[in-house]
Design a protein around this motif. Structure first.
Motif, PDB file in Angstrom:
ATOM      1  N   ASP A  45       0.831  -1.211   0.000  1.00  0.00           N
ATOM      2  CA  ASP A  45       0.000   0.000   0.000  1.00  0.00           C
ATOM      3  C   ASP A  45       0.863   1.259   0.000  1.00  0.00           C
ATOM      4  O   ASP A  45       0.506   2.262  -0.591  1.00  0.00           O
ATOM      5  CB  ASP A  45      -0.921   0.028   1.231  1.00  0.00           C
ATOM      6  CG  ASP A  45      -2.073  -0.964   1.072  1.00  0.00           C
ATOM      7  OD1 ASP A  45      -2.354  -1.354  -0.076  1.00  0.00           O
ATOM      8  OD2 ASP A  45      -2.668  -1.347   2.095  1.00  0.00           O
ATOM      9  N   ASN A  46       1.986   1.208   0.713  1.00  0.00           N
ATOM     10  CA  ASN A  46       2.917   2.345   0.766  1.00  0.00           C
ATOM     11  C   ASN A  46       2.173   3.650   1.058  1.00  0.00           C
ATOM     12  O   ASN A  46       2.266   4.614   0.293  1.00  0.00           O
ATOM     13  CB  ASN A  46       3.673   2.425  -0.576  1.00  0.00           C
ATOM     14  CG  ASN A  46       4.836   3.391  -0.535  1.00  0.00           C
ATOM     15  OD1 ASN A  46       5.421   3.629   0.517  1.00  0.00           O
ATOM     16  ND2 ASN A  46       5.159   3.975  -1.670  1.00  0.00           N
ATOM     17  N   LYS A  48       0.624   7.224   2.260  1.00  0.00           N
ATOM     18  CA  LYS A  48       1.012   8.543   2.771  1.00  0.00           C
ATOM     19  C   LYS A  48       0.032   8.825   3.901  1.00  0.00           C
ATOM     20  O   LYS A  48      -1.068   9.317   3.675  1.00  0.00           O
ATOM     21  CB  LYS A  48       0.909   9.589   1.672  1.00  0.00           C
ATOM     22  CG  LYS A  48       1.430  10.949   2.093  1.00  0.00           C
ATOM     23  CD  LYS A  48       1.379  11.945   0.940  1.00  0.00           C
ATOM     24  CE  LYS A  48       2.051  13.247   1.355  1.00  0.00           C
ATOM     25  NZ  LYS A  48       2.095  14.206   0.248  1.00  0.00           N
ATOM     26  N   THR A  71       3.550   8.408   8.134  1.00  0.00           N
ATOM     27  CA  THR A  71       4.716   8.475   7.243  1.00  0.00           C
ATOM     28  C   THR A  71       5.058   9.905   6.814  1.00  0.00           C
ATOM     29  O   THR A  71       6.049  10.113   6.115  1.00  0.00           O
ATOM     30  CB  THR A  71       4.510   7.615   5.979  1.00  0.00           C
ATOM     31  OG1 THR A  71       3.341   8.072   5.303  1.00  0.00           O
ATOM     32  CG2 THR A  71       4.371   6.152   6.324  1.00  0.00           C
ATOM     33  N   VAL A  72       4.245  10.885   7.203  1.00  0.00           N
ATOM     34  CA  VAL A  72       4.604  12.275   6.903  1.00  0.00           C
ATOM     35  C   VAL A  72       5.183  12.954   8.139  1.00  0.00           C
ATOM     36  O   VAL A  72       6.247  13.569   8.087  1.00  0.00           O
ATOM     37  CB  VAL A  72       3.395  13.076   6.363  1.00  0.00           C
ATOM     38  CG1 VAL A  72       3.801  14.523   6.089  1.00  0.00           C
ATOM     39  CG2 VAL A  72       2.859  12.436   5.096  1.00  0.00           C
TER      40      VAL A  72
ATOM     41  N   GLY B 239       8.487   9.460  -5.812  1.00  0.00           N
ATOM     42  CA  GLY B 239       8.118   9.002  -4.468  1.00  0.00           C
ATOM     43  C   GLY B 239       6.631   8.970  -4.196  1.00  0.00           C
ATOM     44  O   GLY B 239       6.179   8.290  -3.276  1.00  0.00           O
ATOM     45  N   HIS B 240       5.845   9.719  -4.982  1.00  0.00           N
ATOM     46  CA  HIS B 240       4.398   9.736  -4.772  1.00  0.00           C
ATOM     47  C   HIS B 240       3.655   8.804  -5.731  1.00  0.00           C
ATOM     48  O   HIS B 240       2.427   8.905  -5.863  1.00  0.00           O
ATOM     49  CB  HIS B 240       3.862  11.166  -4.882  1.00  0.00           C
ATOM     50  CG  HIS B 240       4.006  11.936  -3.596  1.00  0.00           C
ATOM     51  ND1 HIS B 240       5.235  12.310  -3.106  1.00  0.00           N
ATOM     52  CD2 HIS B 240       3.098  12.368  -2.682  1.00  0.00           C
ATOM     53  CE1 HIS B 240       5.063  12.956  -1.960  1.00  0.00           C
ATOM     54  NE2 HIS B 240       3.785  12.992  -1.678  1.00  0.00           N
ATOM     55  N   SER B 242       2.833   5.678  -5.485  1.00  0.00           N
ATOM     56  CA  SER B 242       1.803   4.861  -4.835  1.00  0.00           C
ATOM     57  C   SER B 242       0.557   5.681  -4.524  1.00  0.00           C
ATOM     58  O   SER B 242      -0.555   5.153  -4.552  1.00  0.00           O
ATOM     59  CB  SER B 242       2.344   4.263  -3.532  1.00  0.00           C
ATOM     60  OG  SER B 242       3.439   3.429  -3.787  1.00  0.00           O
ATOM     61  N   SER B 256       8.239   4.012  -0.510  1.00  0.00           N
ATOM     62  CA  SER B 256       8.804   5.362  -0.539  1.00  0.00           C
ATOM     63  C   SER B 256       9.698   5.584   0.674  1.00  0.00           C
ATOM     64  O   SER B 256       9.281   5.369   1.811  1.00  0.00           O
ATOM     65  CB  SER B 256       7.678   6.402  -0.551  1.00  0.00           C
ATOM     66  OG  SER B 256       6.935   6.286  -1.743  1.00  0.00           O
ATOM     67  N   TYR B 304       7.275   9.998   3.696  1.00  0.00           N
ATOM     68  CA  TYR B 304       6.940  11.015   2.699  1.00  0.00           C
ATOM     69  C   TYR B 304       7.337  12.396   3.220  1.00  0.00           C
ATOM     70  O   TYR B 304       6.791  13.398   2.797  1.00  0.00           O
ATOM     71  CB  TYR B 304       5.431  10.999   2.419  1.00  0.00           C
ATOM     72  CG  TYR B 304       4.966   9.826   1.579  1.00  0.00           C
ATOM     73  CD1 TYR B 304       4.884   9.927   0.195  1.00  0.00           C
ATOM     74  CD2 TYR B 304       4.595   8.627   2.172  1.00  0.00           C
ATOM     75  CE1 TYR B 304       4.442   8.871  -0.581  1.00  0.00           C
ATOM     76  CE2 TYR B 304       4.155   7.556   1.410  1.00  0.00           C
ATOM     77  CZ  TYR B 304       4.075   7.682   0.040  1.00  0.00           C
ATOM     78  OH  TYR B 304       3.643   6.635  -0.724  1.00  0.00           O
TER      79      TYR B 304
END
Lengths: 93, 416
Positions: A45-46, A48, A71-72, B239-240, B242, B256, B304
Protein backbone atom coordinates in the motif's frame (compact mmCIF):
# COMPACT_ATOMS: atom_id res chain seq x y z
CA UNK A 1 16.74 11.74 16.54
CA UNK A 2 13.52 9.75 16.30
CA UNK A 3 12.90 7.55 19.33
CA UNK A 4 10.84 4.40 19.61
CA UNK A 5 9.24 2.80 22.62
CA UNK A 6 10.56 -0.78 22.85
CA UNK A 7 7.93 -2.80 24.77
CA UNK A 8 10.77 -4.43 26.71
CA UNK A 9 13.42 -1.70 27.12
CA UNK A 10 11.44 1.53 26.92
CA UNK A 11 12.28 4.64 24.90
CA UNK A 12 15.46 4.30 22.84
CA UNK A 13 17.09 6.06 19.87
CA UNK A 14 16.08 5.09 16.35
CA UNK A 15 19.65 3.97 15.64
CA UNK A 16 19.11 0.93 17.92
CA UNK A 17 16.20 -0.29 15.78
CA UNK A 18 15.67 -1.80 12.35
CA UNK A 19 12.43 -1.37 10.43
CA UNK A 20 11.28 -4.45 8.53
CA UNK A 21 8.45 -2.96 6.52
CA UNK A 22 4.71 -3.53 6.40
CA UNK A 23 3.23 -5.87 8.99
CA UNK A 24 0.05 -8.05 8.97
CA UNK A 25 0.80 -9.47 5.51
CA UNK A 26 -0.68 -12.95 5.26
CA UNK A 27 1.19 -15.59 3.25
CA UNK A 28 -1.05 -16.96 0.49
CA UNK A 29 -1.83 -20.69 0.35
CA UNK A 30 0.57 -23.04 -1.53
CA UNK A 31 -1.83 -23.21 -4.46
CA UNK A 32 -1.65 -19.44 -4.96
CA UNK A 33 -1.36 -18.15 -8.52
CA UNK A 34 1.71 -16.25 -9.74
CA UNK A 35 -0.30 -13.05 -9.46
CA UNK A 36 -1.24 -13.71 -5.82
CA UNK A 37 2.35 -14.66 -5.00
CA UNK A 38 3.72 -11.54 -6.70
CA UNK A 39 1.21 -9.40 -4.78
CA UNK A 40 2.32 -11.03 -1.54
CA UNK A 41 6.04 -10.60 -2.19
CA UNK A 42 6.24 -7.20 -3.80
CA UNK A 43 3.07 -5.08 -3.91
CA UNK A 44 2.45 -2.73 -0.98
CA UNK A 45 0.00 0.00 0.00
CA UNK A 46 2.92 2.34 0.77
CA UNK A 47 0.49 4.83 2.36
CA UNK A 48 1.01 8.54 2.77
CA UNK A 49 -0.49 8.50 6.24
CA UNK A 50 -0.66 5.85 8.94
CA UNK A 51 1.53 2.82 8.21
CA UNK A 52 1.47 -0.40 10.25
CA UNK A 53 4.99 -1.79 10.30
CA UNK A 54 7.36 -4.22 12.00
CA UNK A 55 10.36 -3.01 13.96
CA UNK A 56 13.06 -4.93 15.78
CA UNK A 57 15.20 -3.71 18.67
CA UNK A 58 18.21 -5.22 16.87
CA UNK A 59 20.94 -3.42 18.82
CA UNK A 60 19.15 -3.97 22.12
CA UNK A 61 16.99 -6.80 23.40
CA UNK A 62 16.21 -8.18 19.93
CA UNK A 63 12.43 -8.00 20.37
CA UNK A 64 10.15 -7.81 17.33
CA UNK A 65 7.10 -5.58 17.69
CA UNK A 66 4.54 -3.66 15.65
CA UNK A 67 4.28 0.09 15.28
CA UNK A 68 1.60 2.37 13.83
CA UNK A 69 3.46 5.39 12.50
CA UNK A 70 2.50 8.36 10.34
CA UNK A 71 4.72 8.48 7.24
CA UNK A 72 4.60 12.28 6.90
CA UNK A 73 4.98 13.43 10.52
CA UNK A 74 6.79 10.24 11.65
CA UNK A 75 4.58 10.42 14.76
CA UNK A 76 4.27 7.03 16.46
CA UNK A 77 0.60 6.41 17.19
CA UNK A 78 0.77 2.94 18.73
CA UNK A 79 3.23 0.22 19.71
CA UNK A 80 1.80 -3.30 20.01
CA UNK A 81 2.83 -6.95 20.10
CA UNK A 82 3.63 -8.94 16.94
CA UNK A 83 0.57 -11.14 17.32
CA UNK A 84 -1.88 -8.37 18.28
CA UNK A 85 -4.43 -7.14 15.75
CA UNK A 86 -4.01 -3.61 14.41
CA UNK A 87 -5.15 -1.07 17.00
CA UNK A 88 -6.45 1.37 14.42
CA UNK A 89 -7.16 1.24 10.70
CA UNK A 90 -4.26 2.18 8.47
CA UNK A 91 -5.75 5.06 6.56
CA UNK A 92 -4.06 7.51 4.25
CA UNK A 93 -4.65 11.16 5.02
CA UNK B 1 14.54 33.55 -27.73
CA UNK B 2 17.69 31.63 -28.51
CA UNK B 3 20.47 31.78 -25.91
CA UNK B 4 23.93 32.56 -27.26
CA UNK B 5 27.06 34.54 -26.49
CA UNK B 6 25.76 37.15 -28.92
CA UNK B 7 22.50 37.46 -26.94
CA UNK B 8 24.55 38.04 -23.80
CA UNK B 9 26.58 40.79 -25.45
CA UNK B 10 23.45 42.39 -26.85
CA UNK B 11 21.86 42.17 -23.40
CA UNK B 12 24.86 43.87 -21.84
CA UNK B 13 24.31 46.88 -24.11
CA UNK B 14 20.63 47.17 -23.15
CA UNK B 15 20.92 46.57 -19.37
CA UNK B 16 19.67 43.00 -19.86
CA UNK B 17 16.08 44.16 -20.24
CA UNK B 18 15.43 41.88 -23.23
CA UNK B 19 15.27 38.59 -21.31
CA UNK B 20 11.84 36.99 -21.44
CA UNK B 21 10.49 34.26 -19.13
CA UNK B 22 11.85 30.86 -20.23
CA UNK B 23 8.35 29.34 -20.37
CA UNK B 24 4.73 30.50 -20.25
CA UNK B 25 2.30 30.04 -17.35
CA UNK B 26 -0.83 29.23 -19.34
CA UNK B 27 -4.36 28.60 -18.08
CA UNK B 28 -5.29 24.91 -18.38
CA UNK B 29 -7.22 23.96 -21.50
CA UNK B 30 -10.21 21.65 -21.05
CA UNK B 31 -8.59 18.81 -23.01
CA UNK B 32 -5.20 17.62 -24.23
CA UNK B 33 -3.95 14.67 -26.26
CA UNK B 34 -1.63 13.71 -23.41
CA UNK B 35 -1.55 14.82 -19.78
CA UNK B 36 1.64 14.08 -17.84
CA UNK B 37 1.34 14.11 -14.07
CA UNK B 38 4.55 15.37 -12.49
CA UNK B 39 6.69 18.34 -13.51
CA UNK B 40 10.05 16.92 -12.54
CA UNK B 41 12.81 15.93 -14.92
CA UNK B 42 11.10 12.77 -16.18
CA UNK B 43 7.73 14.46 -16.76
CA UNK B 44 9.25 17.46 -18.54
CA UNK B 45 11.57 15.29 -20.65
CA UNK B 46 8.58 13.15 -21.60
CA UNK B 47 6.67 16.24 -22.74
CA UNK B 48 9.66 17.47 -24.74
CA UNK B 49 10.20 14.15 -26.54
CA UNK B 50 6.45 13.78 -27.21
CA UNK B 51 6.60 17.09 -29.07
CA UNK B 52 10.04 16.61 -30.61
CA UNK B 53 10.13 12.93 -31.56
CA UNK B 54 6.43 12.26 -32.11
CA UNK B 55 4.97 15.62 -33.13
CA UNK B 56 2.40 15.49 -30.32
CA UNK B 57 2.28 19.07 -29.07
CA UNK B 58 -1.15 19.25 -27.48
CA UNK B 59 0.37 18.16 -24.17
CA UNK B 60 0.09 19.37 -20.57
CA UNK B 61 2.48 18.74 -17.70
CA UNK B 62 0.60 19.14 -14.40
CA UNK B 63 2.69 19.73 -11.31
CA UNK B 64 1.45 19.98 -7.73
CA UNK B 65 4.21 22.34 -6.59
CA UNK B 66 6.79 24.11 -8.66
CA UNK B 67 8.76 22.79 -11.55
CA UNK B 68 11.66 20.52 -10.58
CA UNK B 69 10.94 21.05 -6.87
CA UNK B 70 10.92 17.36 -5.98
CA UNK B 71 13.74 14.90 -6.50
CA UNK B 72 14.97 16.69 -9.63
CA UNK B 73 16.11 19.57 -7.43
CA UNK B 74 17.17 17.36 -4.50
CA UNK B 75 19.59 14.82 -5.96
CA UNK B 76 23.39 14.81 -5.98
CA UNK B 77 23.54 15.43 -9.77
CA UNK B 78 25.55 12.30 -10.63
CA UNK B 79 25.33 10.84 -14.13
CA UNK B 80 26.89 7.49 -15.06
CA UNK B 81 26.07 4.24 -16.85
CA UNK B 82 28.18 1.69 -14.96
CA UNK B 83 25.44 -0.92 -14.58
CA UNK B 84 25.88 -4.66 -14.47
CA UNK B 85 23.13 -6.25 -16.58
CA UNK B 86 22.73 -5.78 -20.35
CA UNK B 87 19.18 -4.43 -20.03
CA UNK B 88 20.25 -1.73 -17.57
CA UNK B 89 23.48 -0.93 -19.40
CA UNK B 90 21.55 -0.29 -22.62
CA UNK B 91 19.05 1.91 -20.83
CA UNK B 92 21.44 4.02 -18.78
CA UNK B 93 24.07 4.38 -21.49
CA UNK B 94 21.42 5.62 -23.89
CA UNK B 95 20.60 8.18 -21.20
CA UNK B 96 24.23 9.23 -20.81
CA UNK B 97 24.58 9.59 -24.58
CA UNK B 98 21.53 11.86 -24.62
CA UNK B 99 23.07 13.88 -21.77
CA UNK B 100 26.25 14.26 -23.83
CA UNK B 101 24.38 16.26 -26.47
CA UNK B 102 21.64 17.72 -24.27
CA UNK B 103 22.98 21.26 -23.83
CA UNK B 104 23.22 21.72 -27.59
CA UNK B 105 19.87 20.06 -28.25
CA UNK B 106 17.99 22.16 -25.66
CA UNK B 107 20.03 25.36 -26.20
CA UNK B 108 20.42 25.38 -22.43
CA UNK B 109 23.66 24.83 -20.56
CA UNK B 110 23.07 21.76 -18.39
CA UNK B 111 26.70 22.00 -17.22
CA UNK B 112 27.50 18.37 -17.94
CA UNK B 113 30.91 17.63 -16.47
CA UNK B 114 32.26 14.19 -17.40
CA UNK B 115 34.88 14.33 -14.70
CA UNK B 116 34.90 10.58 -14.09
CA UNK B 117 33.14 8.37 -11.56
CA UNK B 118 35.26 6.18 -9.30
CA UNK B 119 34.04 3.22 -7.27
CA UNK B 120 36.48 2.19 -4.52
CA UNK B 121 37.41 -1.33 -3.44
CA UNK B 122 38.19 -2.05 0.19
CA UNK B 123 38.92 -5.78 0.15
CA UNK B 124 40.18 -8.55 -2.11
CA UNK B 125 36.54 -9.53 -2.64
CA UNK B 126 35.66 -5.97 -3.63
CA UNK B 127 38.48 -6.05 -6.18
CA UNK B 128 37.18 -9.30 -7.64
CA UNK B 129 33.64 -8.04 -7.91
CA UNK B 130 34.83 -4.76 -9.45
CA UNK B 131 36.76 -6.78 -12.05
CA UNK B 132 33.64 -8.75 -12.85
CA UNK B 133 31.66 -5.53 -13.02
CA UNK B 134 34.16 -3.78 -15.31
CA UNK B 135 34.22 -6.83 -17.57
CA UNK B 136 30.43 -6.86 -17.69
CA UNK B 137 30.52 -3.21 -18.75
CA UNK B 138 32.99 -4.02 -21.55
CA UNK B 139 30.72 -6.84 -22.68
CA UNK B 140 27.95 -4.24 -22.85
CA UNK B 141 30.13 -1.88 -24.88
CA UNK B 142 30.75 0.65 -22.10
CA UNK B 143 34.26 1.75 -21.28
CA UNK B 144 35.57 1.13 -17.75
CA UNK B 145 39.02 1.15 -16.24
CA UNK B 146 40.31 -0.76 -13.24
CA UNK B 147 42.57 1.28 -10.96
CA UNK B 148 45.34 0.27 -8.59
CA UNK B 149 45.56 1.89 -5.19
CA UNK B 150 48.34 4.20 -6.45
CA UNK B 151 46.21 5.24 -9.45
CA UNK B 152 43.29 6.03 -7.15
CA UNK B 153 45.66 8.18 -5.10
CA UNK B 154 46.78 10.09 -8.18
CA UNK B 155 43.22 10.82 -9.22
CA UNK B 156 41.92 11.64 -5.71
CA UNK B 157 44.79 13.12 -3.68
CA UNK B 158 42.48 14.11 -0.81
CA UNK B 159 41.40 10.51 -0.17
CA UNK B 160 42.76 8.73 2.91
CA UNK B 161 44.88 5.89 1.45
CA UNK B 162 46.60 4.92 4.68
CA UNK B 163 46.61 1.27 5.71
CA UNK B 164 44.89 2.08 9.00
CA UNK B 165 41.96 3.93 7.39
CA UNK B 166 38.57 2.76 8.61
CA UNK B 167 38.07 1.15 5.18
CA UNK B 168 41.53 0.83 3.55
CA UNK B 169 41.49 1.47 -0.19
CA UNK B 170 42.91 -1.38 -2.30
CA UNK B 171 41.91 -0.09 -5.73
CA UNK B 172 38.89 0.96 -7.67
CA UNK B 173 37.35 1.40 -11.05
CA UNK B 174 36.66 4.42 -13.15
CA UNK B 175 34.00 5.29 -15.66
CA UNK B 176 35.49 8.29 -17.43
CA UNK B 177 32.20 9.35 -19.02
CA UNK B 178 30.52 9.52 -15.63
CA UNK B 179 30.28 12.81 -13.79
CA UNK B 180 27.73 15.44 -12.87
CA UNK B 181 25.22 17.75 -14.53
CA UNK B 182 23.39 20.76 -13.15
CA UNK B 183 20.06 19.33 -11.93
CA UNK B 184 17.95 22.51 -12.05
CA UNK B 185 19.24 23.27 -15.52
CA UNK B 186 18.08 19.87 -16.77
CA UNK B 187 14.53 20.59 -15.55
CA UNK B 188 14.56 24.18 -16.81
CA UNK B 189 16.13 23.24 -20.13
CA UNK B 190 13.52 20.56 -20.86
CA UNK B 191 10.72 22.87 -19.65
CA UNK B 192 11.83 25.71 -21.89
CA UNK B 193 12.30 23.47 -24.92
CA UNK B 194 8.94 21.72 -24.36
CA UNK B 195 7.17 25.05 -23.89
CA UNK B 196 8.68 26.36 -27.12
CA UNK B 197 7.14 23.37 -28.93
CA UNK B 198 3.69 24.17 -27.50
CA UNK B 199 3.54 22.09 -24.31
CA UNK B 200 1.53 23.69 -21.47
CA UNK B 201 3.32 23.52 -18.11
CA UNK B 202 0.75 23.90 -15.34
CA UNK B 203 2.33 24.50 -11.94
CA UNK B 204 0.44 24.59 -8.63
CA UNK B 205 -1.98 22.13 -10.19
CA UNK B 206 -2.39 19.06 -8.03
CA UNK B 207 -4.09 15.96 -9.43
CA UNK B 208 -6.84 14.95 -7.01
CA UNK B 209 -8.48 12.14 -8.96
CA UNK B 210 -8.81 10.20 -12.20
CA UNK B 211 -12.06 10.21 -14.18
CA UNK B 212 -12.88 6.90 -15.83
CA UNK B 213 -15.10 6.28 -18.82
CA UNK B 214 -16.37 3.16 -20.59
CA UNK B 215 -14.27 0.07 -19.92
CA UNK B 216 -12.67 1.76 -16.92
CA UNK B 217 -10.45 3.81 -19.23
CA UNK B 218 -9.03 7.04 -17.83
CA UNK B 219 -10.56 9.94 -19.77
CA UNK B 220 -9.62 12.91 -17.59
CA UNK B 221 -7.84 14.03 -14.45
CA UNK B 222 -9.39 16.10 -11.69
CA UNK B 223 -7.01 18.85 -10.62
CA UNK B 224 -6.94 21.80 -8.27
CA UNK B 225 -7.50 23.93 -11.40
CA UNK B 226 -10.43 21.94 -12.76
CA UNK B 227 -11.06 18.82 -14.82
CA UNK B 228 -8.69 18.20 -17.72
CA UNK B 229 -9.61 15.61 -20.33
CA UNK B 230 -6.89 13.54 -22.02
CA UNK B 231 -6.56 10.76 -24.56
CA UNK B 232 -3.72 9.27 -22.53
CA UNK B 233 -2.37 10.04 -19.08
CA UNK B 234 1.18 9.40 -17.88
CA UNK B 235 2.34 9.42 -14.26
CA UNK B 236 5.94 10.41 -13.47
CA UNK B 237 5.90 11.36 -9.80
CA UNK B 238 8.69 9.25 -8.24
CA UNK B 239 8.12 9.00 -4.47
CA UNK B 240 4.40 9.74 -4.77
CA UNK B 241 3.73 6.98 -7.34
CA UNK B 242 1.80 4.86 -4.83
CA UNK B 243 -0.38 7.83 -3.88
CA UNK B 244 -1.36 8.46 -7.50
CA UNK B 245 -1.80 4.73 -8.13
CA UNK B 246 -4.21 4.55 -5.20
CA UNK B 247 -6.23 7.42 -6.67
CA UNK B 248 -6.45 5.43 -9.89
CA UNK B 249 -7.29 2.19 -8.08
CA UNK B 250 -4.23 -0.05 -8.27
CA UNK B 251 -1.12 -0.89 -6.25
CA UNK B 252 2.58 -0.78 -7.08
CA UNK B 253 5.62 -2.79 -5.86
CA UNK B 254 7.02 0.50 -4.56
CA UNK B 255 8.11 1.67 -1.12
CA UNK B 256 8.80 5.36 -0.54
CA UNK B 257 11.88 6.27 1.47
CA UNK B 258 13.65 9.51 2.29
CA UNK B 259 17.11 9.82 0.71
CA UNK B 260 19.31 12.50 2.22
CA UNK B 261 21.96 14.68 0.68
CA UNK B 262 23.98 17.59 1.97
CA UNK B 263 26.56 20.17 0.95
CA UNK B 264 29.38 21.77 2.89
CA UNK B 265 30.46 25.37 2.71
CA UNK B 266 32.38 26.03 -0.53
CA UNK B 267 36.12 25.61 -0.78
CA UNK B 268 38.77 25.75 -3.48
CA UNK B 269 39.02 22.87 -5.98
CA UNK B 270 39.95 19.77 -4.00
CA UNK B 271 38.13 16.89 -5.67
CA UNK B 272 37.55 16.66 -9.42
CA UNK B 273 36.01 13.18 -9.53
CA UNK B 274 32.83 11.62 -8.23
CA UNK B 275 33.95 9.03 -5.69
CA UNK B 276 31.88 6.37 -4.00
CA UNK B 277 32.91 3.99 -1.25
CA UNK B 278 30.97 0.76 -0.72
CA UNK B 279 32.59 0.52 2.71
CA UNK B 280 31.26 3.78 4.12
CA UNK B 281 28.21 3.78 1.84
CA UNK B 282 28.98 7.41 1.05
CA UNK B 283 29.70 9.25 -2.17
CA UNK B 284 31.22 12.69 -2.61
CA UNK B 285 31.78 15.17 -5.41
CA UNK B 286 32.60 18.86 -5.51
CA UNK B 287 30.12 21.22 -7.11
CA UNK B 288 31.16 24.00 -9.47
CA UNK B 289 30.46 26.41 -6.63
CA UNK B 290 33.02 24.55 -4.50
CA UNK B 291 30.63 22.84 -2.11
CA UNK B 292 31.33 19.22 -1.23
CA UNK B 293 28.18 17.33 -2.23
CA UNK B 294 27.69 14.29 0.01
CA UNK B 295 25.16 11.48 -0.28
CA UNK B 296 24.65 8.17 1.46
CA UNK B 297 22.12 5.46 2.13
CA UNK B 298 18.38 5.57 2.62
CA UNK B 299 16.49 6.22 5.81
CA UNK B 300 15.16 2.68 5.88
CA UNK B 301 11.56 3.24 6.92
CA UNK B 302 8.62 4.41 4.83
CA UNK B 303 8.53 8.18 4.66
CA UNK B 304 6.94 11.02 2.70
CA UNK B 305 8.49 13.67 4.93
CA UNK B 306 11.21 15.11 2.61
CA UNK B 307 13.50 15.40 5.61
CA UNK B 308 16.14 12.96 6.74
CA UNK B 309 16.69 11.44 10.15
CA UNK B 310 19.63 12.46 12.26
CA UNK B 311 20.79 8.86 12.75
CA UNK B 312 21.53 8.49 9.02
CA UNK B 313 22.95 12.00 8.70
CA UNK B 314 25.46 11.18 11.43
CA UNK B 315 26.51 7.96 9.68
CA UNK B 316 26.91 9.69 6.32
CA UNK B 317 29.05 12.50 7.75
CA UNK B 318 31.19 10.00 9.66
CA UNK B 319 31.67 8.01 6.46
CA UNK B 320 32.63 11.08 4.44
CA UNK B 321 35.22 12.03 7.08
CA UNK B 322 36.62 8.50 7.12
CA UNK B 323 37.27 8.93 3.39
CA UNK B 324 38.42 12.56 3.54
CA UNK B 325 39.80 13.41 7.01
CA UNK B 326 40.81 16.87 5.76
CA UNK B 327 37.11 17.82 5.46
CA UNK B 328 36.64 17.58 9.22
CA UNK B 329 36.53 21.31 9.82
CA UNK B 330 34.08 22.05 7.01
CA UNK B 331 30.63 23.08 8.13
CA UNK B 332 27.50 21.68 6.53
CA UNK B 333 25.70 24.41 4.66
CA UNK B 334 22.47 22.69 3.66
CA UNK B 335 20.89 19.31 4.26
CA UNK B 336 17.70 17.92 2.74
CA UNK B 337 15.91 14.77 1.62
CA UNK B 338 13.87 13.63 -1.36
CA UNK B 339 11.27 10.87 -1.39
CA UNK B 340 12.42 8.05 -3.64
CA UNK B 341 10.35 5.21 -5.11
CA UNK B 342 12.26 2.03 -4.33
CA UNK B 343 11.37 -1.31 -5.93
CA UNK B 344 12.80 -4.68 -4.99
CA UNK B 345 15.16 -5.06 -7.93
CA UNK B 346 16.29 -1.40 -8.08
CA UNK B 347 15.16 -1.17 -11.70
CA UNK B 348 12.52 1.16 -13.14
CA UNK B 349 8.99 0.58 -14.36
CA UNK B 350 8.13 2.24 -17.70
CA UNK B 351 4.92 0.84 -19.02
CA UNK B 352 1.15 0.51 -18.95
CA UNK B 353 -0.75 0.20 -15.67
CA UNK B 354 -3.73 -2.09 -14.94
CA UNK B 355 -5.93 0.94 -15.77
CA UNK B 356 -6.51 1.44 -19.53
CA UNK B 357 -5.25 4.77 -20.83
CA UNK B 358 -2.98 5.26 -17.82
CA UNK B 359 0.79 4.74 -18.02
CA UNK B 360 3.55 5.02 -15.46
CA UNK B 361 7.23 5.86 -15.28
CA UNK B 362 8.51 5.12 -11.76
CA UNK B 363 10.74 2.88 -9.67
CA UNK B 364 13.99 4.73 -10.40
CA UNK B 365 14.57 4.80 -6.67
CA UNK B 366 17.81 6.47 -5.71
CA UNK B 367 19.03 6.91 -9.30
CA UNK B 368 16.40 8.81 -11.27
CA UNK B 369 18.38 11.91 -12.20
CA UNK B 370 20.86 10.15 -14.48
CA UNK B 371 17.93 8.51 -16.24
CA UNK B 372 15.89 11.64 -17.01
CA UNK B 373 16.67 11.69 -20.77
CA UNK B 374 15.98 7.99 -21.35
CA UNK B 375 12.98 8.01 -19.00
CA UNK B 376 11.48 10.83 -21.02
CA UNK B 377 12.45 9.28 -24.36
CA UNK B 378 10.94 5.85 -23.68
CA UNK B 379 7.88 7.16 -21.80
CA UNK B 380 7.11 9.57 -24.67
CA UNK B 381 7.30 6.63 -27.09
CA UNK B 382 4.85 4.69 -24.96
CA UNK B 383 2.41 7.60 -24.60
CA UNK B 384 2.61 8.45 -28.30
CA UNK B 385 2.28 4.97 -29.76
CA UNK B 386 0.71 2.90 -26.98
CA UNK B 387 3.58 0.45 -27.47
CA UNK B 388 6.52 -0.10 -25.15
CA UNK B 389 9.86 1.23 -26.36
CA UNK B 390 12.42 -1.48 -27.10
CA UNK B 391 14.74 -0.19 -24.34
CA UNK B 392 11.91 -0.33 -21.79
CA UNK B 393 10.61 -3.80 -22.65
CA UNK B 394 12.37 -5.56 -19.74
CA UNK B 395 11.15 -2.88 -17.31
CA UNK B 396 7.46 -3.70 -17.06
CA UNK B 397 5.20 -3.99 -14.02
CA UNK B 398 4.49 -7.55 -15.11
CA UNK B 399 7.99 -8.69 -14.06
CA UNK B 400 6.88 -8.66 -10.42
CA UNK B 401 4.38 -11.39 -11.29
CA UNK B 402 6.57 -13.40 -13.70
CA UNK B 403 9.57 -13.13 -11.40
CA UNK B 404 11.88 -11.92 -14.17
CA UNK B 405 13.49 -9.25 -12.03
CA UNK B 406 16.56 -7.28 -13.11
CA UNK B 407 18.34 -7.19 -9.81
CA UNK B 408 20.59 -4.16 -10.07
CA UNK B 409 20.67 -3.79 -6.28
CA UNK B 410 24.24 -5.10 -6.16
CA UNK B 411 25.35 -2.75 -8.90
CA UNK B 412 23.49 0.41 -7.98
CA UNK B 413 26.54 1.84 -6.27
CA UNK B 414 25.81 1.50 -2.60
CA UNK B 415 23.73 -0.97 -0.70
CA UNK B 416 20.63 0.87 0.35
Amino acid sequence: MMQLECPCCGRRDESEFVCAGTTHIARPPPAASDAQWGEYLFFRDNPKGVHLERWRHSYGCGLWFNVARHTVTHEILAVYAMTDPPPLPAVAD
Amino acid sequence: MRYSALALVRGALTAHRHWAPAWRSPEPKSAYDVVIVGGGGHGLATAYYLAKNHGIRNVAVVERGWLGGGNTGRNTTVVRSNYLYPESARLYDFSLRLYERLARELNFNVMLSQRGHIMLAHSRHDLESLTRWANAMYMNGIEAQLLTRAEVGELIPALDLSADARFPVLGGFLQRRGGTARHDAVAWGYARAADALGVDILQNCEVTGFVKGPGGRVIAVETGRGRIAAERVGIAVAGHSSVLAKLAGFRLPVTSYALQAMVTEPLKPRLDKVVISPGTGVYVSQSDKGEMVIGGGLDLFTSYAQRGSFAVLQGVVAGALAMFPSFSRLRLLRHWAGIVDVVHDSSPIIGPTPVPGLYINCGWGTGGFKAIPVGGWTFAHLLATGRTHELAEPFQLERFISGRLIDEAAASGITH
